[in-house]
Write a protein that holds these residues in place. Structure first.
Motif, mmCIF file in Angstrom:
data_model
loop_
_atom_site.group_PDB
_atom_site.id
_atom_site.type_symbol
_atom_site.label_atom_id
_atom_site.label_comp_id
_atom_site.label_asym_id
_atom_site.label_seq_id
_atom_site.Cartn_x
_atom_site.Cartn_y
_atom_site.Cartn_z
ATOM 1 N N PHE A 58 0.806 -1.167 0.171
ATOM 2 C CA PHE A 58 -0.100 -0.218 -0.050
ATOM 3 C C PHE A 58 0.755 1.138 -0.017
ATOM 4 O O PHE A 58 0.488 2.295 -0.644
ATOM 5 N N ASN A 140 4.275 -6.936 5.960
ATOM 6 C CA ASN A 140 3.046 -7.040 6.492
ATOM 7 C C ASN A 140 3.097 -8.178 7.722
ATOM 8 O O ASN A 140 2.087 -7.815 8.745
ATOM 9 N N ALA A 165 -9.343 -6.347 7.797
ATOM 10 C CA ALA A 165 -8.958 -7.862 7.937
ATOM 11 C C ALA A 165 -9.090 -8.509 6.527
ATOM 12 O O ALA A 165 -8.417 -9.486 6.656
ATOM 13 N N VAL A 169 -1.999 -6.665 5.787
ATOM 14 C CA VAL A 169 -1.685 -6.862 7.260
ATOM 15 C C VAL A 169 -2.642 -7.539 7.941
ATOM 16 O O VAL A 169 -2.406 -8.352 8.831
ATOM 17 N N GLY A 170 -3.834 -7.112 7.574
ATOM 18 C CA GLY A 170 -5.091 -7.447 8.420
ATOM 19 C C GLY A 170 -5.324 -9.144 8.061
ATOM 20 O O GLY A 170 -5.656 -9.663 9.322
ATOM 21 N N THR A 187 -13.078 -5.863 9.995
ATOM 22 C CA THR A 187 -13.724 -4.976 9.177
ATOM 23 C C THR A 187 -13.264 -5.442 7.790
ATOM 24 O O THR A 187 -12.003 -5.621 7.340
ATOM 25 N N TYR A 206 -16.679 -1.899 7.053
ATOM 26 C CA TYR A 206 -16.303 -0.693 7.714
ATOM 27 C C TYR A 206 -17.231 0.487 7.529
ATOM 28 O O TYR A 206 -16.767 1.666 7.857
ATOM 29 N N HIS A 229 -5.913 1.471 10.925
ATOM 30 C CA HIS A 229 -5.005 2.022 9.937
ATOM 31 C C HIS A 229 -5.793 3.242 9.327
ATOM 32 O O HIS A 229 -5.348 3.729 8.349
ATOM 33 N N SER A 254 -4.484 6.106 6.791
ATOM 34 C CA SER A 254 -4.488 5.831 5.211
ATOM 35 C C SER A 254 -5.763 6.264 4.860
ATOM 36 O O SER A 254 -6.035 6.736 3.579
ATOM 37 N N VAL A 255 -6.790 6.457 5.567
ATOM 38 C CA VAL A 255 -8.312 6.575 5.182
ATOM 39 C C VAL A 255 -8.615 7.912 5.358
ATOM 40 O O VAL A 255 -9.253 8.807 4.549
ATOM 41 N N TYR A 294 2.195 2.642 16.055
ATOM 42 C CA TYR A 294 3.067 1.664 15.489
ATOM 43 C C TYR A 294 3.737 1.932 14.239
ATOM 44 O O TYR A 294 3.016 2.155 13.331
ATOM 45 N N TYR A 295 5.036 1.765 14.062
ATOM 46 C CA TYR A 295 5.460 1.789 12.923
ATOM 47 C C TYR A 295 6.633 0.602 12.798
ATOM 48 O O TYR A 295 7.538 0.942 13.583
ATOM 49 N N LEU A 338 -4.214 -2.900 -6.241
ATOM 50 C CA LEU A 338 -4.209 -2.389 -4.781
ATOM 51 C C LEU A 338 -5.049 -1.038 -4.829
ATOM 52 O O LEU A 338 -5.764 -0.669 -4.050
ATOM 53 N N GLY A 341 -8.488 -1.984 -4.833
ATOM 54 C CA GLY A 341 -8.808 -2.785 -3.603
ATOM 55 C C GLY A 341 -9.564 -3.839 -4.375
ATOM 56 O O GLY A 341 -10.464 -4.446 -3.771
HETATM 57 N N1 LIG Z 1 2.768 1.183 10.633
HETATM 58 C C1 LIG Z 1 3.404 0.321 9.758
HETATM 59 O O1 LIG Z 1 4.583 0.015 10.132
HETATM 60 C C2 LIG Z 1 2.647 -0.274 8.541
HETATM 61 C C3 LIG Z 1 3.042 -1.462 7.963
HETATM 62 C C4 LIG Z 1 2.676 -2.163 6.933
HETATM 63 C C5 LIG Z 1 1.432 -1.382 6.666
HETATM 64 N N2 LIG Z 1 0.792 -0.207 6.947
HETATM 65 C C6 LIG Z 1 -0.298 0.372 6.605
HETATM 66 O O2 LIG Z 1 -1.114 -0.576 6.877
HETATM 67 C C7 LIG Z 1 -2.272 -0.432 5.972
HETATM 68 C C8 LIG Z 1 -2.864 -1.646 5.570
HETATM 69 O O3 LIG Z 1 -1.842 -1.938 4.638
HETATM 70 P P1 LIG Z 1 -1.857 -3.264 3.685
HETATM 71 O O4 LIG Z 1 -0.542 -3.676 3.023
HETATM 72 O O5 LIG Z 1 -2.721 -4.266 4.205
HETATM 73 O O6 LIG Z 1 -2.939 -2.771 2.524
HETATM 74 P P2 LIG Z 1 -3.922 -3.575 1.618
HETATM 75 O O7 LIG Z 1 -3.782 -4.844 1.226
HETATM 76 O O8 LIG Z 1 -4.310 -2.803 0.389
HETATM 77 O O9 LIG Z 1 -5.315 -3.639 2.481
HETATM 78 C C9 LIG Z 1 -5.844 -2.335 2.756
HETATM 79 C C10 LIG Z 1 -7.229 -2.759 3.628
HETATM 80 O O10 LIG Z 1 -7.790 -1.810 4.104
HETATM 81 C C11 LIG Z 1 -9.189 -1.956 4.010
HETATM 82 N N3 LIG Z 1 -10.085 -0.491 3.895
HETATM 83 C C12 LIG Z 1 -10.123 0.335 2.417
HETATM 84 N N4 LIG Z 1 -11.096 1.130 2.890
HETATM 85 C C13 LIG Z 1 -11.181 1.042 4.231
HETATM 86 C C14 LIG Z 1 -11.943 1.815 5.006
HETATM 87 N N5 LIG Z 1 -12.591 3.020 4.564
HETATM 88 N N6 LIG Z 1 -11.964 1.657 6.518
HETATM 89 C C15 LIG Z 1 -11.260 0.597 6.931
HETATM 90 N N7 LIG Z 1 -10.784 -0.393 6.141
HETATM 91 C C16 LIG Z 1 -10.630 -0.080 4.682
HETATM 92 C C17 LIG Z 1 -9.378 -2.559 2.842
HETATM 93 O O11 LIG Z 1 -10.646 -3.580 2.797
HETATM 94 P P3 LIG Z 1 -11.159 -3.866 1.375
HETATM 95 O O12 LIG Z 1 -10.104 -4.327 0.304
HETATM 96 O O13 LIG Z 1 -12.201 -5.056 1.767
HETATM 97 O O14 LIG Z 1 -12.014 -2.630 0.899
HETATM 98 C C18 LIG Z 1 -8.328 -3.828 3.025
HETATM 99 O O15 LIG Z 1 -8.774 -4.568 4.046
HETATM 100 C C19 LIG Z 1 -1.882 0.662 4.928
HETATM 101 O O16 LIG Z 1 -2.403 1.955 5.211
HETATM 102 C C20 LIG Z 1 -0.349 0.595 5.233
HETATM 103 O O17 LIG Z 1 0.121 1.794 4.733
HETATM 104 C C21 LIG Z 1 1.463 0.261 8.051
#
Ligand SMILES: NC(=O)c1ccc[n+]([C@@H]2O[C@H](COP(=O)([O-])OP(=O)(O)OC[C@H]3O[C@@H](n4cnc5c(N)ncnc54)[C@H](OP(=O)(O)O)[C@@H]3O)[C@@H](O)[C@H]2O)c1
Length: 351
Positions: A58, A140, A165, A169-170, A187, A206, A229, A254-255, A294-295, A338, A341
Motif C-alpha cells: 500500500f 505485513n 481484515a 496486514v489484516g 472489518t 467498515y 489504519h 490511510s483513510v 506503531y511503525y 491495490l 482494492g
Molecule cells: N505502521 C506500519 O508500520 C505499517 C506497516 C505496513 C502497513 N501499514 C499500513 O497498513 C495499511 C494496510 O496495509 P495493507 O498492506 O494491508 O493494505 P491492503 O492490502 O491494500 O489492505 C487495505 C485494507 O484496508 C481496507 N479498507 C479500505 N478502505 C477502508 C476503510 N474506509 N475503512 C477501513 N478499512 C478499509 C481494505 O478492505 P477492502 O479491500 O475489503 O475494501 C483492506 O482490507 C496501509 O495503510 C499501510 O500503509 C503500516
C-alpha cells in the motif's frame, strides 16, 4: 566475493540490472516504467542481493499519490521489501555470506533484479520457503506480529477488532490472533466478508454507519484491542469500542482526511490524539484505556519476529494468500489492483 545463482536466463549480462522506476505521481500505467540500469557493486558494510521476489505494498500506492509520510524523491525505484540471495558483499561485512538466502525491508528500491543494501539489516529466510510467500510476511507479517505481541498483551478469549481484515496486514493479523485464541471482529468491504470468515473472524462492513454501536452489539463489554489504519475520526470510533484497560493501536492514517497532496497532514490528528490520550491516562481519566502508534522498523526484533513467522508457516498456522505473481513489467497492473482494492492477498513481483 561474488556468486551467481544460476537463476539468470542463458546469456544474460550480469552487469545489467532490470529495474522499475516511479517517475512521478499519477496513474500507475503512466508513472511506473521498467528500464535497465547498472548492477550495483556493494560499498562498505553492504551486500548485493539478487531479488527472488519483491512485495507490492500500500506504501507504493501512497507514494504514487503523494500521500506517503516519508516519500523518496521522484524518480526512484519503489519496493518496500524483498527476498533473495546474497551474490556479493563489500568490505567489512560480518554475519552475512555470499549464497545466504535473506529478506530485507529497504522501504524503497526492492523492485529490481539486484539491490544493494546494508548487510546488517538482512534477515535469514529458510531455503524451503516459496519466495512469494516469504516476502508476503516481511513488512505485513512483522507489522501484524509486533502489533499483536509487542504493542498489546492479550489473554486467550479476549476480543479484538482488526480493521482491514481483508488486507495484507489484516489477514496475517487475523490469522495470528485466531491462532492465539482471540475472538476477532474484522472489518472489510462486503465482497470480501467470505475471505474474512474463512480466517475465523466475524466480518463487519467498515462503512456501517455507527460502527462503535455495531461492535458493542457483538461485544457488549467492548473489545480489548483495536488495530486501526484509518486514522482521524476512525481513532475516536476505535477509542469508543474499547473495553476498560483496552489498547488502541494506530498503524496508519490511510483513510481519514486525505486530499491530494496533503502528505503528512493526515498523521497530525493521530499524533495529537495519541498525545492527549497519553496525558489523560496518566491523570487516570481513561479507565485504563491507552492508545499507541506503531511503525515497523528493521533491527533485532524484526529479525527474530520474522523467524517466528516463518516457523508458524511451517506449523501450518500462517498461509498468507498470494493475489498475483508478476514480472517487473507487471508492476503498474499490480499497483492498479491495490489502488482499486480489487483483490485479496499479496501481489508480488518476480524480477
Ligand atoms: N505502521 C506500519 O508500520 C505499517 C506497516 C505496513 C502497513 N501499514 C499500513 O497498513 C495499511 C494496510 O496495509 P495493507 O498492506 O494491508 O493494505 P491492503 O492490502 O491494500 O489492505 C487495505 C485494507 O484496508 C481496507 N479498507 C479500505 N478502505 C477502508 C476503510 N474506509 N475503512 C477501513 N478499512 C478499509 C481494505 O478492505 P477492502 O479491500 O475489503 O475494501 C483492506 O482490507 C496501509 O495503510 C499501510 O500503509 C503500516
Amino acid at each position: 566475493m561474488s556468486l551467481e545463482t544460476g537463476t539468470e536466463p542463458a546469456g544474460a549480462s550480469t552487469a545489467v540490472n532490470v529495474r522499475v522506476r516511479m517517475t512521478g505521481s499519477g496513474e500507475p500505467e503512466a508513472a511506473i516504467v521498467t528500464d535497465d540500469g547498472p548492477r550495483p557493486t556493494p560499498g562498505r558494510g553492504k551486500a548485493v542481493v539478487r531479488v527472488e521476489a519483491a512485495g507490492v505494498s500500500f506504501a507504493e500506492v501512497q507514494m504514487l499519490q503523494n500521500l506517503h509520510p516519508f516519500p523518496p524523491r521522484f524518480p526512484f525505484v519503489p519496493g518496500y521489501d524483498l527476498v533473495g540471495r546474497v551474490v556479493e558483499t563489500g568490505p567489512d561485512v560480518t554475519g552475512v555470506s555470499v549464497g545466504d538466502r535473506v529478506a530485507a525491508m529497504p522501504r524503497h528500491g526492492a523492485w529490481q533484479r539486484y539491490v544493494e543494501t546494508p548487510a546488517k539489516t538482512l534477515a535469514a529466510v529458510p531455503e524451503h520457503l516459496d519466495a512469494a510467500l516469504a516476502v508476503a510476511l516481511v513488512t505485513n507479517g512483522v507489522t501484524a506480529y509486533q502489533m499483536l505481541h509487542r504493542s498489546t498483551s492479550l489473554r486467550r478469549g479476549a476480543t479484538v477488532l482488526v480493521h482491514g481484515a481483508s488486507g495484507g496486514v489484516g489477514m496475517v493479523l487475523t490469522q495470528l490472533a485466531v491462532h492465539q485464541g482471540l475472538r476477532v471482529i474484522g472489518t472489510a468491504s462486503p465482497a470480501k466478508h467470505d475471505a474474512v470468515s474463512a480466517l475465523g473472524a466475524e466480518p463487519l462492513d467498515y462503512r456501517t454507519p455507527d460502527l462503535p454501536r455495531a461492535v458493542r452489539e457483538l461485544a457488549p463489554g467492548g473489545v480489548q484491542a483495536v488495530f486501526d489504519h484509518i486514522g482521524g475520526r476512525g481513532l475516536d470510533a476505535g477509542w469508543a469500542m474499547l473495553a476498560d484497560k483496552g489498547t488502541l493501536v494506530s498503524f496508519d492514517s490511510s483513510v481519514a482526511g486525505y486530499e491530494g497532496g496533503q502528505w503528512f497532514r493526515p498523521h497530525v490528528p493521530a499524533l495529537r490524539r495519541t498525545g492527549a490520550r497519553w496525558i489523560a491516562r496518566r491523570l487516570g481519566l481513561t479507565r485504563g484505556r491507552r492508545q499507541s502508534m506503531y511503525y515497523v522498523k528493521p533491527g533485532e526484533h524484526f529479525n527474530t519476529d520474522l523467524a517466528a513467522l516463518y516457523r508458524l508457516v511451517d506449523e501450518g498456522v500462517l498461509t498468507p494468500p498470494i493475489a498475483g505473481r508478476h514480472p517487473l513489467a507487471g508492476a503498474p497492473a499490480a499497483v492498479r489492483a491495490l489502488l482499486e482494492g480489487s483483490t485479496v492477498g499479496k501481489h508480488v513481483l518476480i524480477p
